[in-house]
Design a protein around this motif. Structure first.
Motif, PDB file in Angstrom:
ATOM      1  N   THR A 147      -5.942  -3.349  -3.966  1.00  0.00           N
ATOM      2  CA  THR A 147      -4.723  -4.612  -4.367  1.00  0.00           C
ATOM      3  C   THR A 147      -3.852  -4.154  -5.011  1.00  0.00           C
ATOM      4  O   THR A 147      -3.222  -2.469  -5.602  1.00  0.00           O
ATOM      5  CB  THR A 147      -5.406  -5.865  -5.014  1.00  0.00           C
ATOM      6  OG1 THR A 147      -5.714  -5.209  -6.274  1.00  0.00           O
ATOM      7  CG2 THR A 147      -6.620  -6.201  -5.117  1.00  0.00           C
ATOM      8  N   ALA A 148      -2.947  -4.713  -5.082  1.00  0.00           N
ATOM      9  CA  ALA A 148      -1.412  -4.807  -6.400  1.00  0.00           C
ATOM     10  C   ALA A 148      -1.390  -4.224  -7.709  1.00  0.00           C
ATOM     11  O   ALA A 148      -0.797  -3.238  -7.578  1.00  0.00           O
ATOM     12  CB  ALA A 148      -0.537  -5.224  -5.955  1.00  0.00           C
ATOM     13  N   LYS A 149      -2.483  -4.613  -8.262  1.00  0.00           N
ATOM     14  CA  LYS A 149      -2.977  -3.845  -8.867  1.00  0.00           C
ATOM     15  C   LYS A 149      -3.655  -3.223  -9.543  1.00  0.00           C
ATOM     16  O   LYS A 149      -3.879  -2.011 -10.452  1.00  0.00           O
ATOM     17  CB  LYS A 149      -3.163  -5.566 -10.345  1.00  0.00           C
ATOM     18  CG  LYS A 149      -3.792  -5.178 -11.176  1.00  0.00           C
ATOM     19  CD  LYS A 149      -3.984  -6.593 -11.926  1.00  0.00           C
ATOM     20  CE  LYS A 149      -4.236  -6.429 -13.824  1.00  0.00           C
ATOM     21  NZ  LYS A 149      -4.549  -7.754 -13.693  1.00  0.00           N
ATOM     22  N   GLY A 196       3.535  16.089   6.087  1.00  0.00           N
ATOM     23  CA  GLY A 196       3.802  17.670   5.793  1.00  0.00           C
ATOM     24  C   GLY A 196       2.571  17.832   5.650  1.00  0.00           C
ATOM     25  O   GLY A 196       1.833  17.469   5.050  1.00  0.00           O
ATOM     26  N   THR A 197       2.644  19.351   6.332  1.00  0.00           N
ATOM     27  CA  THR A 197       1.389  20.773   5.487  1.00  0.00           C
ATOM     28  C   THR A 197       1.323  20.025   4.135  1.00  0.00           C
ATOM     29  O   THR A 197       2.890  21.017   2.957  1.00  0.00           O
ATOM     30  CB  THR A 197       1.588  21.558   6.264  1.00  0.00           C
ATOM     31  OG1 THR A 197       1.943  22.111   7.584  1.00  0.00           O
ATOM     32  CG2 THR A 197       0.372  22.548   5.681  1.00  0.00           C
ATOM     33  N   ARG A 198       0.791  19.622   3.477  1.00  0.00           N
ATOM     34  CA  ARG A 198       0.203  19.557   1.825  1.00  0.00           C
ATOM     35  C   ARG A 198       1.854  18.624   1.241  1.00  0.00           C
ATOM     36  O   ARG A 198       1.502  19.637   0.025  1.00  0.00           O
ATOM     37  CB  ARG A 198      -0.067  20.997   1.082  1.00  0.00           C
ATOM     38  CG  ARG A 198      -0.967  21.957   1.521  1.00  0.00           C
ATOM     39  CD  ARG A 198      -1.529  23.247   1.049  1.00  0.00           C
ATOM     40  NE  ARG A 198      -1.816  23.479  -0.072  1.00  0.00           N
ATOM     41  CZ  ARG A 198      -2.718  22.850  -0.830  1.00  0.00           C
ATOM     42  NH1 ARG A 198      -3.123  22.729  -0.759  1.00  0.00           N
ATOM     43  NH2 ARG A 198      -2.005  23.383  -2.142  1.00  0.00           N
ATOM     44  N   GLN A 199       1.769  17.802   2.118  1.00  0.00           N
ATOM     45  CA  GLN A 199       3.252  16.606   1.181  1.00  0.00           C
ATOM     46  C   GLN A 199       2.803  15.387   1.610  1.00  0.00           C
ATOM     47  O   GLN A 199       2.632  15.068   2.213  1.00  0.00           O
ATOM     48  CB  GLN A 199       4.193  17.445   1.830  1.00  0.00           C
ATOM     49  CG  GLN A 199       5.055  18.560   2.009  1.00  0.00           C
ATOM     50  CD  GLN A 199       5.919  18.859   2.716  1.00  0.00           C
ATOM     51  OE1 GLN A 199       6.628  18.683   3.613  1.00  0.00           O
ATOM     52  NE2 GLN A 199       7.283  20.237   1.815  1.00  0.00           N
ATOM     53  N   TYR A 200       3.288  14.866   0.492  1.00  0.00           N
ATOM     54  CA  TYR A 200       3.092  13.631   0.983  1.00  0.00           C
ATOM     55  C   TYR A 200       4.284  12.742  -0.468  1.00  0.00           C
ATOM     56  O   TYR A 200       4.363  13.417  -1.280  1.00  0.00           O
ATOM     57  CB  TYR A 200       1.584  12.953  -0.054  1.00  0.00           C
ATOM     58  CG  TYR A 200       0.646  13.265   0.714  1.00  0.00           C
ATOM     59  CD1 TYR A 200      -0.076  12.792   1.367  1.00  0.00           C
ATOM     60  CD2 TYR A 200      -0.020  14.815   0.598  1.00  0.00           C
ATOM     61  CE1 TYR A 200      -1.523  12.475   2.924  1.00  0.00           C
ATOM     62  CE2 TYR A 200      -1.181  14.945   1.537  1.00  0.00           C
ATOM     63  CZ  TYR A 200      -2.416  13.923   2.368  1.00  0.00           C
ATOM     64  OH  TYR A 200      -2.930  14.484   3.503  1.00  0.00           O
ATOM     65  N   VAL A 201       4.073  10.828  -0.253  1.00  0.00           N
ATOM     66  CA  VAL A 201       5.434  10.790  -1.083  1.00  0.00           C
ATOM     67  C   VAL A 201       3.920   9.768  -1.404  1.00  0.00           C
ATOM     68  O   VAL A 201       3.705   8.671  -0.513  1.00  0.00           O
ATOM     69  CB  VAL A 201       5.907  10.111  -0.183  1.00  0.00           C
ATOM     70  CG1 VAL A 201       6.858   9.115  -1.081  1.00  0.00           C
ATOM     71  CG2 VAL A 201       7.282  11.472   0.524  1.00  0.00           C
ATOM     72  N   GLY A 202       3.955   9.731  -2.612  1.00  0.00           N
ATOM     73  CA  GLY A 202       3.086   8.416  -2.890  1.00  0.00           C
ATOM     74  C   GLY A 202       4.174   7.103  -3.631  1.00  0.00           C
ATOM     75  O   GLY A 202       5.418   7.304  -3.624  1.00  0.00           O
ATOM     76  N   ARG A 203       3.570   5.985  -3.696  1.00  0.00           N
ATOM     77  CA  ARG A 203       4.520   4.619  -3.782  1.00  0.00           C
ATOM     78  C   ARG A 203       2.665   3.867  -4.053  1.00  0.00           C
ATOM     79  O   ARG A 203       1.896   4.175  -3.985  1.00  0.00           O
ATOM     80  CB  ARG A 203       4.128   4.375  -2.026  1.00  0.00           C
ATOM     81  CG  ARG A 203       5.756   5.158  -1.184  1.00  0.00           C
ATOM     82  CD  ARG A 203       5.704   4.521   0.143  1.00  0.00           C
ATOM     83  NE  ARG A 203       7.141   5.120   0.751  1.00  0.00           N
ATOM     84  CZ  ARG A 203       6.757   6.337   1.326  1.00  0.00           C
ATOM     85  NH1 ARG A 203       5.791   6.722   1.629  1.00  0.00           N
ATOM     86  NH2 ARG A 203       8.432   6.531   1.872  1.00  0.00           N
ATOM     87  N   ASN A 204       3.361   2.422  -4.765  1.00  0.00           N
ATOM     88  CA  ASN A 204       3.162   1.442  -5.439  1.00  0.00           C
ATOM     89  C   ASN A 204       3.956   0.950  -5.099  1.00  0.00           C
ATOM     90  O   ASN A 204       4.497  -0.080  -4.090  1.00  0.00           O
ATOM     91  CB  ASN A 204       3.450   1.646  -7.039  1.00  0.00           C
ATOM     92  CG  ASN A 204       4.254   1.687  -7.616  1.00  0.00           C
ATOM     93  OD1 ASN A 204       5.572   1.312  -6.607  1.00  0.00           O
ATOM     94  ND2 ASN A 204       4.627   1.543  -8.581  1.00  0.00           N
TER      95      ASN A 204
END
Length: 151
Positions: free
Chosen positions: A10-12, A21-29
């Protein structure tokens, strides 16, 4: 198979990261914040994010106590350093330092502030409480419902 029910995101209660990409992420909320995660320049490693989470959980929990003692506009930094057990690929200890100018406080005032800061962190720092209790961690491999079936 575990009898523990699946936690519904859930959002909470959740955040997510998208592979870029390789071993690359963008974290989001859900509020739209983003953080680059990986091992390259301009990216935070997961271990660094854990340290930041603990450090800022401590400082955010204590912010009102520090502001009351030092004034609303006080300058501060928070640092989290660790010792790492390389053989077990984990951290053995964390040290959080709340760095500010405490020179306007007497020894007695500083002792009272320390007590109040400790109390505030003890009441409100979810990250610290979690690390102290070693929570259960489960990994689920989940099929993307939007993926095309293999031919």
């Amino acid at each position: 198979m575990s009898d523990t029910p699946t936690i519904i995101p859930t959002a909470k209660n959740s955040v997510w990261a998208e592979r870029t990409g390789t071993r690359q992420y963008v974290g989001r909320n859900h509020s739209g914040a983003e953080v680059r995660i990986g091992t390259g320049p301009g990216e935070f490693s997961p271990g660094e994010l854990l340290k930041l989470a603990l450090a800022t959980c401590n400082s955010l929990s204590a912010d009102h106590r520090l502001a009351k003692a030092l004034g609303e506009g006080f300058d501060a930094n928070v640092v989290c350093a660790t010792t790492k057990n390389e053989d077990e690929e984990r951290y053995d200890s964390f040290e959080v330092q709340l760095v500010a100018d405490y020179s306007s406080l007497s020894d007695e005032q500083l002792a009272v502030l320390r007590q109040r800061v400790d109390g505030a962190i003890d009441r409100a720092c979810t990250v610290g409480h979690t690390l102290e209790k070693s929570p259960e961690v489960r990994l689920l491999i989940v099929q993307d419902p939007d993926a095309e079936p293999a031919a």
